[in-house]
Design an enzyme around this catalytic site. Structure first.
Site, PDB file in Angstrom:
ATOM      1  N   GLU A 172      47.809  38.992  47.578  1.00  0.00           N
ATOM      2  CA  GLU A 172      48.694  38.484  46.505  1.00  0.00           C
ATOM      3  C   GLU A 172      50.003  37.920  47.055  1.00  0.00           C
ATOM      4  O   GLU A 172      51.084  38.266  46.571  1.00  0.00           O
ATOM      5  CB  GLU A 172      48.951  39.608  45.485  1.00  0.00           C
ATOM      6  N   ASN A 214      43.413  37.606  49.848  1.00  0.00           N
ATOM      7  CA  ASN A 214      42.847  38.206  48.638  1.00  0.00           C
ATOM      8  C   ASN A 214      43.848  38.053  47.490  1.00  0.00           C
ATOM      9  O   ASN A 214      45.039  38.327  47.666  1.00  0.00           O
ATOM     10  CB  ASN A 214      42.599  39.705  48.917  1.00  0.00           C
ATOM     11  N   HIS A 250      39.841  40.066  38.339  1.00  0.00           N
ATOM     12  CA  HIS A 250      40.171  40.947  37.216  1.00  0.00           C
ATOM     13  C   HIS A 250      40.191  40.065  35.970  1.00  0.00           C
ATOM     14  O   HIS A 250      41.144  39.323  35.742  1.00  0.00           O
ATOM     15  CB  HIS A 250      41.545  41.600  37.418  1.00  0.00           C
ATOM     16  N   GLU A 279      37.285  42.643  43.403  1.00  0.00           N
ATOM     17  CA  GLU A 279      37.806  43.643  42.451  1.00  0.00           C
ATOM     18  C   GLU A 279      37.350  43.355  41.017  1.00  0.00           C
ATOM     19  O   GLU A 279      38.104  43.557  40.063  1.00  0.00           O
ATOM     20  CB  GLU A 279      39.349  43.677  42.499  1.00  0.00           C
ATOM     21  N   ASP A 281      36.340  43.227  37.352  1.00  0.00           N
ATOM     22  CA  ASP A 281      36.140  43.979  36.115  1.00  0.00           C
ATOM     23  C   ASP A 281      36.423  43.042  34.950  1.00  0.00           C
ATOM     24  O   ASP A 281      37.026  41.988  35.130  1.00  0.00           O
ATOM     25  CB  ASP A 281      36.939  45.299  36.040  1.00  0.00           C
TER      26      ASP A 281
HETATM   27  O1  9MR Z   1      43.317  50.258  40.763  1.00  0.00           O
HETATM   28  C1  9MR Z   1      44.587  50.414  41.352  1.00  0.00           C
HETATM   29  C2  9MR Z   1      45.377  51.460  40.595  1.00  0.00           C
HETATM   30  O2  9MR Z   1      44.808  52.732  40.800  1.00  0.00           O
HETATM   31  C3  9MR Z   1      46.830  51.442  41.001  1.00  0.00           C
HETATM   32  O3  9MR Z   1      47.564  52.329  40.182  1.00  0.00           O
HETATM   33  C4  9MR Z   1      47.353  50.016  40.897  1.00  0.00           C
HETATM   34  C5  9MR Z   1      48.828  49.925  41.275  1.00  0.00           C
HETATM   35  O4  9MR Z   1      49.231  48.616  41.423  1.00  0.00           O
HETATM   36  O5  9MR Z   1      46.620  49.173  41.758  1.00  0.00           O
HETATM   37  C6  9MR Z   1      45.282  49.060  41.343  1.00  0.00           C
HETATM   38  O6  9MR Z   1      44.571  48.179  42.190  1.00  0.00           O
HETATM   39  C7  9MR Z   1      45.071  46.833  42.319  1.00  0.00           C
HETATM   40  C8  9MR Z   1      44.648  46.328  43.675  1.00  0.00           C
HETATM   41  O7  9MR Z   1      45.084  47.189  44.678  1.00  0.00           O
HETATM   42  C9  9MR Z   1      45.166  44.929  43.929  1.00  0.00           C
HETATM   43  N1  9MR Z   1      44.777  44.037  42.870  1.00  0.00           N
HETATM   44  C10 9MR Z   1      45.067  44.471  41.513  1.00  0.00           C
HETATM   45  C11 9MR Z   1      44.466  45.867  41.292  1.00  0.00           C
HETATM   46  C12 9MR Z   1      44.649  46.305  39.848  1.00  0.00           C
HETATM   47  O8  9MR Z   1      46.020  46.463  39.558  1.00  0.00           O
END
Ligand code: 9MR
Length: 367
Positions: A172, A214, A250, A279, A281
């Site tokens: 990101e 990513n 996402h 990732e 969903d």
């Molecule tokens: O799924 C992750 C969640 O458990 C955390 O609290 C969150 C914090 O930012 O991050 C989530 O995973 C992220 C991933 O690492 C990067 N892309 C976005 C994902 C969803 O927020």
């Protein structure tokens, strides 16, 4: 959620899906019945999931899912050929103090993956979020900050050398307009050239790992995708060890189907890069009562399928990961209060139409 209500919805949704499946693909349920996602997938495509723990889970009223939920671990081992630590390799988790690392939980996932014939996707090394307070709030010279990043990458990537299939090296790094994110402490303090250095260091620490860019919001063309393409071209021209570009995917049903994703992935494949879905969903607005309608579940399944089809259609898309497989542990309702039901299984691991569509599509894939 009431099991009976859910059972009715599942039947209705399956009926709705049959109508859907009759159109663009042949249903292969007959051949793949009872089989797992990983067992029917093409050999050159890893099927992955996030491994639940850390992050939002720490505020939930359950113990660490990966460690303590035995049925969860069973499904994780059975269905998937790749595992992505959801939070356990992020800076704040694995490097909580400047001179202390916390490797236990990541080690346990890597061990589990090896025992179950799974690849691991390392996530992540250079990101603006989930960094420890000592890093965010510390006062460092530029030289110190640079050596902090370098040491972190050599320590973490080096520890798992030979055991990680792909690393999300830079996560990101651009905002929606394609500008470098200034919230990223390394980019802000050291300039965007630090991205290339991160790839070089990761490659030195583990020459066989595939190194990825990513991001989310790259499922449709636009400023962000253009910025990634320009960055990828530049890194390749400079012979920086960049191997892949990944779409997190996402998705929300509020914003429509990801029908341009294949074209986006192809742009990076054309540069000679691997691509991946990392990732996936698909969240939706939940009706009052919290149970999705049959139509919503059918639409959700079609989004999942569109993303998988995009990956299957692009030669070097070699990894397809969903961000958790059960709603029980999904990050979605915690971050988007009115939305949910984003994964392919209910809380009790019962399968939704999206699961079956993925499995049938994998079973019918030709490549
Ligand atoms: O799924 C992750 C969640 O458990 C955390 O609290 C969150 C914090 O930012 O991050 C989530 O995973 C992220 C991933 O690492 C990067 N892309 C976005 C994902 C969803 O927020």
């Amino acid at each position: 959620m009431l099991t009976s209500a859910r059972a009715v919805v599942a039947v209705l949704a399956t009926t709705a899906m049959l109508g859907y499946l009759a159109q663009p693909v042949q249903a292969h349920s007959g051949h793949s019945h009872g089989k797992s996602l990983r067992s029917v997938a093409p050999r050159d495509l890893r099927i992955g999931t996030a491994v639940a723990g850390g992050g939002h889970h720490l505020e939930q009223p359950y113990p660490d899912p990966f460690t303590y939920d035995r049925p969860y671990r069973k499904v994780l081992a059975k269905e998937f050929s790749s595992a992505s630590p959801e939070n356990q390799m992020k800076w704040e988790f694995i490097h909580p103090e400047r001179h202390r690392y916390n490797f236990g939980p990541a080690d346990a996932i890597v061990k589990f993956a090896r025992e179950n014939g799974q690849a691991v996707r390392g996530h992540t090394l250079l990101w603006h979020s989930q960094n420890p307070a000592w890093l965010n709030e510390g006062t460092f010279t530029k030289a110190e900050l640079r050596s902090i990043l370098k040491n972190h990458i050599f320590t973490v990537v080096g520890r798992y050398k030979g055991k990680i299939h792909q690393w999300d090296v830079a996560n990101e790094v651009f905002n929606e307009n394609g500008e470098y994110r200034q919230e990223n402490i390394f980019i802000r303090e050291l300039g965007p050239g630090i991205v290339a250095d991160a790839f070089r260091w990761a490659h030195q620490a583990d020459p066989r790992a595939q190194l990825f860019l990513n991001d989310y919001g790259v499922e449709w063309p636009g400023g962000k995708v253009d910025a990634y393409e320009a960055l990828a071209r530049q890194l390749l021209a400079e012979r920086v060890p960049l191997h892949g570009f990944a779409s997190q995917a996402h998705l929300s049903m509020r914003y429509g189907a990801p029908d341009q994703l294949r074209g986006v992935l192809q742009r990076f494949d054309d540069l000679g890069l691997k691509t991946a879905i990392t990732e996936l969903d698909v969240r939706m607005d939940l009706p009052s009562g919290g149970v999705p309608t049959a139509e919503q579940l059918a639409t959700q399944a079609s989004y999942y399928k569109t993303v998988l089809d995009a990956c299957l259609a692009v030669d070097d898309c070699n990894s397809f990961t969903i961000w958790g497989f059960t709603d029980k542990y999904s990050w979605v309702p915690v971050f988007f209060p009115a939305e949910g039901a984003a994964t392919v299984m209910w809380d009790d691991f019962g399968k939704k139409p999206a699961y079956y569509v993925l499995r049938d599509t994998l079973a019918g894939a030709r490549r």
